[in-house]
Design an enzyme around this catalytic site. Structure first.
Site, mmCIF file in Angstrom:
data_model
loop_
_atom_site.group_PDB
_atom_site.id
_atom_site.type_symbol
_atom_site.label_atom_id
_atom_site.label_comp_id
_atom_site.label_asym_id
_atom_site.label_seq_id
_atom_site.Cartn_x
_atom_site.Cartn_y
_atom_site.Cartn_z
ATOM 1 N N GLN A 117 0.856 -0.948 0.053
ATOM 2 C CA GLN A 117 -0.081 -0.185 0.170
ATOM 3 C C GLN A 117 0.954 1.233 0.294
ATOM 4 O O GLN A 117 0.587 2.632 -0.860
ATOM 5 C CB GLN A 117 -0.915 0.005 1.460
ATOM 6 C CG GLN A 117 -2.285 -1.122 0.925
ATOM 7 C CD GLN A 117 -3.116 -0.871 -0.030
ATOM 8 O OE1 GLN A 117 -3.391 0.548 -0.537
ATOM 9 N NE2 GLN A 117 -3.013 -1.765 -1.008
ATOM 10 N N HIS A 137 1.368 3.425 -3.323
ATOM 11 C CA HIS A 137 1.125 3.530 -4.122
ATOM 12 C C HIS A 137 1.564 5.159 -4.250
ATOM 13 O O HIS A 137 1.261 6.529 -4.707
ATOM 14 C CB HIS A 137 -0.828 3.839 -3.398
ATOM 15 C CG HIS A 137 -1.013 2.290 -3.813
ATOM 16 N ND1 HIS A 137 -1.473 2.785 -5.430
ATOM 17 C CD2 HIS A 137 -1.399 1.295 -3.323
ATOM 18 C CE1 HIS A 137 -2.056 1.283 -5.312
ATOM 19 N NE2 HIS A 137 -1.967 0.430 -4.398
ATOM 20 N N GLU A 141 -11.069 0.758 3.174
ATOM 21 C CA GLU A 141 -10.458 -0.181 2.206
ATOM 22 C C GLU A 141 -10.351 -0.911 2.066
ATOM 23 O O GLU A 141 -11.012 -1.744 1.210
ATOM 24 C CB GLU A 141 -9.890 0.898 1.234
ATOM 25 C CG GLU A 141 -10.011 -0.246 -0.511
ATOM 26 C CD GLU A 141 -9.081 1.198 -1.220
ATOM 27 O OE1 GLU A 141 -8.857 1.466 -2.441
ATOM 28 O OE2 GLU A 141 -7.771 1.602 -0.813
ATOM 29 N N HIS A 142 -9.373 -1.470 2.258
ATOM 30 C CA HIS A 142 -9.059 -3.222 2.368
ATOM 31 C C HIS A 142 -8.716 -3.950 4.038
ATOM 32 O O HIS A 142 -7.602 -3.069 4.231
ATOM 33 C CB HIS A 142 -7.620 -2.896 1.320
ATOM 34 C CG HIS A 142 -7.442 -3.111 0.171
ATOM 35 N ND1 HIS A 142 -7.144 -1.313 0.235
ATOM 36 C CD2 HIS A 142 -8.250 -3.396 -1.000
ATOM 37 C CE1 HIS A 142 -6.674 -1.499 -1.723
ATOM 38 N NE2 HIS A 142 -7.740 -2.861 -1.980
ATOM 39 N N ASP A 168 -6.260 -7.472 -5.998
ATOM 40 C CA ASP A 168 -6.313 -6.164 -6.938
ATOM 41 C C ASP A 168 -6.121 -6.610 -8.758
ATOM 42 O O ASP A 168 -6.307 -5.873 -9.279
ATOM 43 C CB ASP A 168 -4.803 -6.030 -6.770
ATOM 44 C CG ASP A 168 -5.235 -4.724 -5.524
ATOM 45 O OD1 ASP A 168 -5.748 -4.168 -5.065
ATOM 46 O OD2 ASP A 168 -3.651 -4.323 -5.145
ATOM 47 N N HIS A 215 -53.388 15.103 -8.422
ATOM 48 C CA HIS A 215 -52.943 13.840 -7.510
ATOM 49 C C HIS A 215 -54.350 12.678 -6.778
ATOM 50 O O HIS A 215 -54.434 11.859 -7.812
ATOM 51 C CB HIS A 215 -51.969 13.302 -6.253
ATOM 52 C CG HIS A 215 -51.169 14.022 -7.064
ATOM 53 N ND1 HIS A 215 -50.720 15.115 -7.537
ATOM 54 C CD2 HIS A 215 -49.364 13.050 -7.067
ATOM 55 C CE1 HIS A 215 -49.179 15.253 -7.320
ATOM 56 N NE2 HIS A 215 -48.284 13.878 -7.239
#
Length: 447
Positions: free
Chosen positions: A277, A280, A344-345, A378, A437
């Site tokens: 990670q 990134h 996220e993960h 991934d 209506h």
């Protein structure tokens, strides 16, 4: 990496401070950004202001704006005539990558396709209640745009993880936009992935101007109904501006992993996922463990593995700013931290795996066991790697085939059924002051 002990500080607060600093909504201006925006726009602008300026220019000037911003932001001179990638260029790309990569892409594609078909929503049978008939129809979005990042990495996986679910849904037209490298070309790996995913059109543009083109259309680039795919802060802010004109998948921030581990965890395995990670750059890497021995062992492994990495300087910088090892008093506390952060993960390496998994509530994707690294998700397993970040997994799911489907209800009442329900409908409508209506029902039952 920082080591924190839960009994000595407010862990959640510490990590939230870190995430706020990386938020896409932190509209801060760096010196480099100030200089660049002054060069491009004639005045220093914040990220949000820059995004709005580019979008408005593309909306008003079309292809002319695409050419201008491609040169200014990507350093590539493009003309509208060569923005669209030819079929022959995709075919040629197959000769520029290894047979092993082509085979791997094909295998990953098949895994993704099979899984997405497995989870695709099926239309239920007709619903009958008190004489009324209601059906539900699912239909695919007609036109979808996929943003695939460029930059230092090639990201063929981003093509597959967005395009294959759309294909399984039955989307009529899939358009990929992706930025060129400094050589003025798209990497062959991305083009091969586009070929394997059977996308309909590929355009060599990136950044905010690519999102604007998909949103409003230009003479060269077609507008779409929904935009999906990962990108940097500027791309995400552009998607926020596009929402309402088109649909979007989500507003995602920097990638993140949280690992919950007990004393049984292999130190080298845990360290490798933290580094994956951090690679990134930036990427948030957090280990939460009830074992001080694991914390110290993983820290040693992180140092050892970083020293052998080709991206060591980027990883070290990322871990220094966005890496934590949290030592908790027990495993229940580790689970509570994970549920609060909704990562996220989420990687789980513990002895009593089933018990821990049953207590975990929020995560974009969960990777269970020592032999399920995040890289499996991934690239290969089948669920899309487009996942919610920044704790949005509390209310948001990862991208799937079902995000490319629209649900339409079809209601059918007979005269008799409408008569039986008319009093209730009229009463509710008149309570809201919507007498037309009510009359639309009354005129049908009082002939």
């Amino acid at each position: 990496m920082k080591i924190l002990k839960s009994q000595e500080c407010d862990i959640t607060r510490e990590i939230e401070k870190l995430k706020q600093g990386m938020s896409i909504f932190a509209d801060t201006v760096t010196k480099g950004m100030e200089a660049k925006t002054k060069e491009v726009f004639g005045e220093p602008l914040s990220p949000a202001e820059s995004v709005k300026r580019v979008i408005n220019d593309v909306k008003e000037k079309g292809d002319e704006a695409l050419e201008y911003y491609s040169e200014k932001f990507e350093g590539v001179s493009l003309s509208a005539e060569n923005i669209k990638i030819k079929t022959s260029e995709i075919e040629e790309a197959y000769n520029k990558v290894s047979p092993e990569l082509i085979s791997a892409i094909k295998n990953a594609k098949e895994n993704i396709r099979e899984f997405q078909e497995h989870i695709r929503i099926r239309e239920p049978g007709s619903f009958h209640s008190k004489g009324a008939k209601i059906e539900v129809k699912y239909s695919a979005i007609e036109n979808v745009g996929i943003y695939v990042p460029g930059g230092a990495a090639s990201y063929p996986s981003s093509v597959l993880m967005n395009a294959i679910p759309a294909k399984v849904a039955g989307v009529d037209k899939i358009v990929v936009v992706t930025p060129p490298g400094r050589d003025g070309a798209i990497s062959p790996e991305r083009l091969v992935a586009c070929g394997e995913a059977d996308v309909d059109e590929v355009y060599m543009i990136g950044g905010v101007h690519a999102i604007a083109a998909l949103t409003f259309g230009t003479k060269t680039v077609p507008g779409v109904d929904k935009i999906v795919g990962p990108g940097n802060q500027f791309v995400t802010l552009a998607k926020r501006e596009a929402y309402g004109h088109v649909g979007i998948d989500m507003l995602a921030g920097p990638s993140e992993v949280l690992i919950v581990a007990d004393e049984s965890a292999n130190h080298a395995y845990v360290a490798s996922d933290l580094l994956s990670q951090a690679e990134h750059a930036p990427g948030i890497s957090i280990l939460v463990t009830s074992s001080e021995e694991v914390a110290n062992g993983v820290l040693q492994e992180v140092s050892r593995q970083t020293g052998t990495s080709a991206r060591s300087s980027l990883i070290e910088e990322s871990l220094d700013k966005f890496g934590f090892i949290v030592i908790t008093e027990n495993m229940n506390e580790a689970i509570d931290i994970s549920n609060t952060l909704a990562p996220e993960h989420l990687l789980v390496i513990v002895k009593n795996e089933d018990e821990v998994l049953s207590k975990l509530k929020h995560a974009g994707a969960i990777f269970a066991g020592p032999y399920t690294p995040v890289a499996v998700g991934d690239y290969y397993a089948g669920p899309s790697h487009v996942l919610p970040t920044s704790s949005t997994a509390r209310f948001c799911s990862g991208l799937s085939v079902n995000d490319f489907l629209k649900r339409t209800s079809i209601m059918s009442y007979s005269e008799e059924v409408l008569k039986s329900a008319s009093n209730d409908i009229i009463t509710i409508a008149e309570s809201e002051g919507l007498h037309a209506h009510a009359n639309s029902v009354r005129i049908r039952v009082n002939k």
